[in-house]
Scaffold this active site. Structure first.
Site, PDB file in Angstrom:
ATOM      1  CB  THR A  12      -6.685 -19.268   2.984  1.00  0.00           C
ATOM      2  OG1 THR A  12      -7.187 -20.398   3.701  1.00  0.00           O
ATOM      3  CG2 THR A  12      -7.062 -19.350   1.522  1.00  0.00           C
ATOM      4  CB  CYS A  49       1.065   4.235  13.264  1.00  0.00           C
ATOM      5  SG  CYS A  49       2.755   4.295  12.696  1.00  0.00           S
ATOM      6  CG  HIS A 109      -0.498   0.303   2.506  1.00  0.00           C
ATOM      7  ND1 HIS A 109      -0.566   1.564   3.047  1.00  0.00           N
ATOM      8  CD2 HIS A 109       0.084  -0.476   3.447  1.00  0.00           C
ATOM      9  CE1 HIS A 109      -0.052   1.543   4.281  1.00  0.00           C
ATOM     10  NE2 HIS A 109       0.353   0.316   4.540  1.00  0.00           N
TER      11      HIS A 109
HETATM   12  C1  LIG Z   1       4.041   1.943   6.557  1.00  0.00           C
HETATM   13  C2  LIG Z   1       5.279   1.378   7.111  1.00  0.00           C
HETATM   14  C3  LIG Z   1       5.278   0.160   7.803  1.00  0.00           C
HETATM   15  C4  LIG Z   1       4.020  -0.593   8.108  1.00  0.00           C
HETATM   16  O1  LIG Z   1       3.510  -1.227   6.968  1.00  0.00           O
HETATM   17  P1  LIG Z   1       2.043  -1.853   6.997  1.00  0.00           P
HETATM   18  O2  LIG Z   1       1.972  -2.639   5.744  1.00  0.00           O
HETATM   19  O3  LIG Z   1       1.103  -0.695   7.032  1.00  0.00           O
HETATM   20  O4  LIG Z   1       1.950  -2.705   8.211  1.00  0.00           O
HETATM   21  C5  LIG Z   1       6.487  -0.326   8.251  1.00  0.00           C
HETATM   22  N1  LIG Z   1       7.634   0.331   8.033  1.00  0.00           N
HETATM   23  C6  LIG Z   1       7.674   1.499   7.373  1.00  0.00           C
HETATM   24  C7  LIG Z   1       8.980   2.168   7.151  1.00  0.00           C
HETATM   25  C8  LIG Z   1       6.503   2.062   6.904  1.00  0.00           C
HETATM   26  O5  LIG Z   1       6.548   3.242   6.267  1.00  0.00           O
END
Ligand SMILES: *Cc1c(COP(=O)(O)O)cnc(C)c1O
Length: 376
Positions: free
Chosen positions: A240, A326, A206
Site C-alpha cells: 500500500t 550508519c 529525508h
Molecule cells: C542516506 C543515504 C542513503 C540511504 O538512504 P535512506 O533513505 O536512509 O535509506 C543512500 N545513499 C546515500 C549517498 C546516502 O547519503
C-alpha cells in the site's frame, strides 16, 4: 532529553535533515482526512491517488523524467537494492559483471557484495586523491558481460560530485545501463536523467527536508528490472502506497528545486568561510576536491588528534560526525580509499538551511580550540 541545557548546533545534514514546516503542513491532511487506500476504487481512494499522482509528477519533473518512470520505495537503501538486484536478476542472460566505485555508500556496496556471493563479479573502481572517478578507468573496466554501472552523484562523506554526464556517455557508447545514487546531489546539483545518460536513479526525502522512510527509484522506460518486493497491486513494488510520506517527498523535492540556486550560494559562502577559518590551524587537510563538491559539505583531517576525542570535546556545542551515520565508530572506507591514516581526526561539517554565520564562527573557534588542546 535533559543531557544538555541547550540543544547543540546541528551540522550533520548529510546524515539527515529536519522536515520543513511547509512539507509537514502538506502531509498532515493525509493522516486523518484523506486516509483512503490509494488502490481503492471510491472517493477515499481517488483523493489519495490524486495526491500520489501529483507527487509522482513533482519527483519526475525534478529530474527530467516521466511520472510512470518513478517507483516509490522506503528510501534510498531500498531504491539502491532494487536497482542493483533488480537489474542483475533481469539481465542474467546478458552477463554477471557489475562496475561500481570503492567510495560508494554501503547501500550500494552491500547489494554488490551480496551478488558476488551469488556468483556475479564486481569491479570496484578506485578514485583519485580528490575523490573522483577517472573516466579512463571506467571505460577500461567495461566488458561484454557488464550489465550495470553504478556511480553515486555526490559522496555522502566527502561531498565530491562525480562527472555524471561523462560516465553516462561512456555507458551509452557501450550500451550498459547506468545507475546513480543521487541522494546527496538532489537539491544541490542540477540533475537531468537524459542529459546525464542515467537509466536508474535513487533518491530519498529525508536528506532534503522531507520525512524519513520514503524515497524513489527512477527507472528509464524500457529498462528491464525484476521486482524485489512481491504482492498485490499494479505498482512495480508491491505494498500500500504511503500517501502522506509520498506527498511529503513530492513537496520536499519541489521546495528543494525552488530554493536550490540561492541556498547553494548561501551554503557555499558559509562553508568556504568555515574552511578559511579552520586553516588557522597547522596540519589540517581537506578531504575531497573543493570545486567539484556539494556546497554544504566540508570534510577535514586534523593530524595528531583522535576523532573520538575531538568529537567528545565538541559534543556539547555541535552535533556532527566523522563520516556516514550508519558506520559510526568504524573507520571510514571512503577516507581509507583516499589514504587518510588513523593517526588523524576526521570531521564532516554538514551545513543546512538553518545554519547561520554565527553558528559557523562558533564551531570554527571551538574546533580550533579543541584541536589545540588535544595536540598539547
Ligand atoms: C542516506 C543515504 C542513503 C540511504 O538512504 P535512506 O533513505 O536512509 O535509506 C543512500 N545513499 C546515500 C549517498 C546516502 O547519503
Amino acid at each position: 532529553m535533559e543531557i544538555f541545557k541547550h540543544k547543540p548546533i546541528y551540522l550533520d545534514h548529510q546524515a539527515t535533515t529536519p522536515v520543513d514546516e511547509r512539507v509537514l503542513a502538506a502531509m498532515v491532511p493525509f493522516f486523518t482526512e484523506y486516509f483512503g487506500n490509494p488502490a481503492s476504487n471510491h472517493f477515499y481512494g481517488w483523493t489519495a491517488m490524486a495526491a500520489i499522482d501529483q507527487a509522482r509528477l513533482q519527483v519526475a519533473t525534478a529530474i527530467g523524467a516521466q511520472p510512470e518512470e518513478i517507483i516509490f520505495t522506503s528510501g534510498a537503501t531500498e531504491a539502491n537494492n532494487l536497482a542493483i538486484k533488480g537489474v542483475a536478476e533481469a539481465s542474467l542472460q546478458r552477463g554477471r559483471h557489475i562496475i561500481t566505485v570503492k567510495t560508494e555508500h554501503s547501500a550500494v556496496l552491500a547489494p554488490c557484495g551480496y551478488l558476488e556471493k551469488l556468483g556475479f563479479s564486481v569491479t570496484y573502481l578506485p578514485v583519485d586523491d580528490r575523490g573522483l572517478v577517472a573516466i579512463a578507468d571506467l571505460a577500461a573496466a567495461i566488458r561484454p558481460d557488464t550489465i550495470l554501472v553504478s556511480v553515486m552523484a555526490a559522496n555522502n562523506e566527502i561531498g565530491v560530485i562525480q562527472p555524471l554526464a561523462e560516465i553516462g556517455e561512456i555507458c551509452r557508447q557501450h550500451q550498459v545501463p547506468f545507475h546513480t545514487d543521487a541522494v546527496q546531489a538532489i537539491g544541490y546539483v542540477p540533475i537531468n536523467v537524459d542529459d546525464c545518460g542515467v537509466d536508474l536513479l535513487s533518491l530519498t526525502a529525508h536528506k532534503l527536508y522531507g520525512p524519513k522512510g520514503i524515497g524513489a527509484l527512477y527507472v528509464r522506460s524500457g529498462q528491464a528490472l525484476a521486482a524485489q518486493q512481491l504482492g498485490g497491486g499494479e505498482e512495480k513494488r508491491a505494498g500500500t502506497l504511503a500517501t502522506m510520506l509520498i506527498v511529503g517527498l513530492g513537496e520536499a523535492i519541489t521546495l528543494g528545486m525552488t530554493m536550490r540556486d540561492q541556498e547553494s550560494l548561501r551554503l557555499r559562502t558559509l562553508r568556504d568561510a568555515l574552511w578559511q577559518h579552520l586553516q588557522e590551524l597547522p596540519d589540517v587537510q581537506l578531504n575531497g576536491d573543493l570545486q567539484q563538491r556539494l556546497p554544504h559539505n566540508l570534510n577535514v583531517s586534523f593530524a595528531g588528534v583522535q576523532t573520538s576525542g575531538l568529537l567528545r570535546e565538541l559534543q556539547p556545542l555541535v552535533s556532527l560526525s566523522s563520516g556516514a551515520a550508519c558506520a559510526s565508530g568504524r573507520p571510514s572506507h571512503v577516507l581509507a580509499t583516499l589514504g587518510r591514516s588513523k593517526a588523524e581526526a576526521n570531521l564532516r561539517f554538514g551545513l543546512g538551511r538553518g545554519t547561520t554565520q554565527v553558528e559557523i564562527d562558533r564551531v570554527a573557534e571551538a574546533t580550533i580550540k579543541a584541536v589545540r588542546l588535544l595536540r598539547s
